[in-house]
Design a protein around this motif. Structure first.
Motif, mmCIF file in Angstrom:
data_model
loop_
_atom_site.group_PDB
_atom_site.id
_atom_site.type_symbol
_atom_site.label_atom_id
_atom_site.label_comp_id
_atom_site.label_asym_id
_atom_site.label_seq_id
_atom_site.Cartn_x
_atom_site.Cartn_y
_atom_site.Cartn_z
ATOM 1 N N ALA A 33 0.830 -1.207 0.000
ATOM 2 C CA ALA A 33 0.000 0.000 0.000
ATOM 3 C C ALA A 33 0.870 1.265 0.000
ATOM 4 O O ALA A 33 0.509 2.282 -0.599
ATOM 5 C CB ALA A 33 -0.928 -0.012 1.208
ATOM 6 N N LEU A 34 2.013 1.197 0.667
ATOM 7 C CA LEU A 34 2.920 2.343 0.745
ATOM 8 C C LEU A 34 3.840 2.432 -0.466
ATOM 9 O O LEU A 34 4.243 3.516 -0.878
ATOM 10 C CB LEU A 34 3.757 2.263 2.026
ATOM 11 N N PHE A 35 4.180 1.256 -1.018
ATOM 12 C CA PHE A 35 5.078 1.174 -2.173
ATOM 13 C C PHE A 35 4.416 0.269 -3.220
ATOM 14 O O PHE A 35 4.603 -0.955 -3.207
ATOM 15 C CB PHE A 35 6.440 0.605 -1.764
ATOM 16 N N PRO A 36 3.633 0.833 -4.139
ATOM 17 C CA PRO A 36 2.846 0.025 -5.085
ATOM 18 C C PRO A 36 3.676 -0.876 -5.999
ATOM 19 O O PRO A 36 3.125 -1.767 -6.644
ATOM 20 C CB PRO A 36 2.107 1.101 -5.903
ATOM 21 N N ALA A 57 -8.044 -1.193 0.433
ATOM 22 C CA ALA A 57 -8.650 -0.807 -0.845
ATOM 23 C C ALA A 57 -9.845 0.126 -0.668
ATOM 24 O O ALA A 57 -10.282 0.776 -1.617
ATOM 25 C CB ALA A 57 -9.085 -2.058 -1.609
ATOM 26 N N SER A 58 -10.378 0.197 0.552
ATOM 27 C CA SER A 58 -11.611 0.954 0.802
ATOM 28 C C SER A 58 -11.372 2.461 0.809
ATOM 29 O O SER A 58 -10.339 2.942 1.280
ATOM 30 C CB SER A 58 -12.210 0.536 2.152
ATOM 31 N N LEU A 59 -12.368 3.194 0.294
ATOM 32 C CA LEU A 59 -12.337 4.653 0.354
ATOM 33 C C LEU A 59 -13.339 5.177 1.378
ATOM 34 O O LEU A 59 -13.545 6.389 1.510
ATOM 35 C CB LEU A 59 -12.654 5.238 -1.030
ATOM 36 N N GLU A 60 -13.981 4.259 2.107
ATOM 37 C CA GLU A 60 -14.969 4.643 3.116
ATOM 38 C C GLU A 60 -14.284 5.284 4.322
ATOM 39 O O GLU A 60 -13.108 5.027 4.601
ATOM 40 C CB GLU A 60 -15.761 3.414 3.577
ATOM 41 N N GLU A 61 -15.047 6.068 5.060
ATOM 42 C CA GLU A 61 -14.477 6.689 6.272
ATOM 43 C C GLU A 61 -14.418 5.687 7.424
ATOM 44 O O GLU A 61 -13.450 5.658 8.184
ATOM 45 C CB GLU A 61 -15.311 7.894 6.696
ATOM 46 N N VAL A 62 -15.437 4.832 7.538
ATOM 47 C CA VAL A 62 -15.464 3.838 8.616
ATOM 48 C C VAL A 62 -14.886 2.517 8.109
ATOM 49 O O VAL A 62 -15.365 1.942 7.128
ATOM 50 C CB VAL A 62 -16.898 3.620 9.140
ATOM 51 N N ILE A 63 -13.849 2.063 8.779
ATOM 52 C CA ILE A 63 -13.188 0.792 8.442
ATOM 53 C C ILE A 63 -13.385 -0.167 9.617
ATOM 54 O O ILE A 63 -12.912 0.095 10.727
ATOM 55 C CB ILE A 63 -11.680 0.986 8.183
ATOM 56 N N ASP A 64 -14.078 -1.279 9.367
ATOM 57 C CA ASP A 64 -14.353 -2.279 10.408
ATOM 58 C C ASP A 64 -13.510 -3.517 10.136
ATOM 59 O O ASP A 64 -13.689 -4.193 9.126
ATOM 60 C CB ASP A 64 -15.845 -2.645 10.395
ATOM 61 N N MET A 152 7.493 0.204 12.402
ATOM 62 C CA MET A 152 8.566 -0.118 11.457
ATOM 63 C C MET A 152 8.079 -0.080 10.016
ATOM 64 O O MET A 152 8.794 0.365 9.116
ATOM 65 C CB MET A 152 9.132 -1.501 11.778
ATOM 66 N N LEU A 153 6.845 -0.556 9.795
ATOM 67 C CA LEU A 153 6.337 -0.666 8.426
ATOM 68 C C LEU A 153 6.099 0.704 7.779
ATOM 69 O O LEU A 153 6.294 0.859 6.572
ATOM 70 C CB LEU A 153 5.050 -1.491 8.409
ATOM 71 N N ILE A 154 5.688 1.694 8.576
ATOM 72 C CA ILE A 154 5.471 3.025 7.977
ATOM 73 C C ILE A 154 6.763 3.828 7.898
ATOM 74 O O ILE A 154 6.847 4.805 7.152
ATOM 75 C CB ILE A 154 4.397 3.833 8.743
ATOM 76 N N ALA A 155 7.778 3.409 8.653
ATOM 77 C CA ALA A 155 9.003 4.205 8.785
ATOM 78 C C ALA A 155 9.663 4.572 7.453
ATOM 79 O O ALA A 155 10.039 5.734 7.252
ATOM 80 C CB ALA A 155 10.000 3.481 9.687
#
Length: 408
Positions: A33-36, A57-64, A152-155
């Protein structure tokens, strides 16, 4: 759905293809998702990985994310850096009882914008994505390694990278090393020395393909089957000797329980070694692989030996309080069990009660850990479909190895 389990054939033979590792797959999905440019093969078909894919993949505001703990931790960090995006991250009732304060505090110290919508320290969360430029954070090391891996993953996508100072004794080190190895394979300059993790920013310009190894946590149930069988020679595919997964320690843990492992080209062969003298009490520190605790405890119960397992403090905050759940369900079978906040002691139990109804507490590992006991007694697994969280075709695998599964 409840399943009654029994077998009339304790001699096991055959081959099974286990799904890709949930732990590896979920880390790679965040990196993708960070590096396509990241490509993934042999992706896990577990519910947790599907939930994470859908959320990303969702563009919704609420993620469950329902029961998916890994997704909750990883997405909290991920959505905190999606500049300008507002996200409400929520989950099941149990998920809203699982603490996330340490991760949120760490992200807030980097200037992330996160608020609690209900109870302080717990989901659901309201996250407003922002640009994080601070590059040093510290947090306790004896917490879930997923908090640390989430950071670590977002770093590498942060413009200044990130230094993570871990305070105290580290829990589940193999999972941190798994994340570190994946970052390095991606091309990230990263190090982990003296409780300090340093990760440099990355600009990725070319495609990078990852092949997910099969899940070693899932392999544990085959080890238990072999240990509890009269004889066995089974093969499970897509495993390697130099695994990133900490639960590959199964190979050593099960040696003294009579299971021999042979590494083949792209698989492992498990054989029952009847000549092995079982210990009266099996002892293991599982601080680096706590997900094996349920499987090992139930194996020992089925073998009629005692066990003393330590290093289990993270089991209190899993899908259920796994220590209490183990105590209650093994007691139903006639066992005497003692648990503390971080340990379990099982006394030898020679005669298992028949026709026990094993509760699963929305916990996939409770269902799968107890299933191999069908080689020793008849039992019923409650809410058996819970296995789809990590191993959707688990019951097909059990039937392949002569465990009869009847809906009741």
């Amino acid at each position: 759905m409840n399943l009654q389990l029994q077998t009339k054939n304790p001699h096991l033979k055959g081959t099974w293809q286990v799904t890709g590792s949930k732990s590896e797959a979920n880390r790679l999905l965040i990196l993708q998702a960070l590096f396509p440019q990241v490509e993934i093969e042999n992706l896990s078909n577990s519910d947790d990985s599907k939930v994470l894919q859908k959320a990303l993949a969702s563009l919704e505001e609420v993620i469950d994310i329902h029961h998916a703990g890994t997704a909750m931790r990883f997405l909290t960090a991920y959505f905190s850096i999606q500049e300008g995006r507002k996200t409400i991250l929520t989950g099941s009732k149990r998920m809203q009882e699982r603490p996330i304060k340490l991760l949120v505090d760490a992200l807030k110290s980097l200037d992330a914008k996160i608020e609690y919508l209900n109870k302080e320290g717990y989901p659901p969360l309201a996250i407003t994505g922002t640009k994080l430029t601070k590059h040093h954070v510290s947090l306790a090391a004896n917490v879930s390694s997923q908090y640390i891996s989430a950071l670590m993953l977002i770093a590498p996508s942060l413009e200044n990278g990130l230094e993570i100072q871990l305070n105290g004794e580290i829990t589940s080190t193999p999972y941190i090393l798994m994340t570190l190895s994946m970052l390095k394979t991606l091309g990230v300059e990263a190090s982990f020395e003296n409780n300090l993790i340093k990760i440099q920013p990355l600009q990725l310009h070319q495609k990078k393909k990852f092949v997910v190894e099969s899940d070693w946590s899932s392999a544990s149930y085959f080890y238990s089957l072999v240990a509890l069988s009269n004889s066995a020679k089974i093969k499970i595919n897509s495993y390697q000797k130099d695994s990133l997964q900490g639960d590959s320690s199964l190979v050593e843990f099960y040696k003294s329980l009579g299971v021999k492992t042979t590494f083949l080209e792209n698989s492992i062969q498990l054989e029952k070694e009847a000549s092995v003298q079982l210990p009266k009490t099996y002892r293991a520190n599982l601080v680096s692989s706590p997900d094996l605790a349920q499987t090992i405890a139930v194996s020992c119960l089925g073998l009629g030996i005692g066990c003393e397992l330590s290093g289990l403090h993270t089991l209190k905050i899993k899908e259920t309080d796994r220590l209490v759940a183990l105590h209650d369900e093994m007691t139903k079978l006639g066992a005497q069990v003692e648990v503390t906040n971080d340990s379990l002691k099982l006394y030898p139990c020679r005669n298992l009660k028949e026709n026990s109804l094993i509760a699963t507490y929305n916990d996939h590992r409770m269902a799968m850990a107890f299933a191999p006991l069908a080689l020793k007694t008849t039992l019923t697994i409650e809410d058996a479909q819970v296995v789809s969280k990590s191993f959707p075709d688990f019951w097909e695998a059990m039937q392949h190895f002569h465990i009869q599964c009847k809906k009741v």
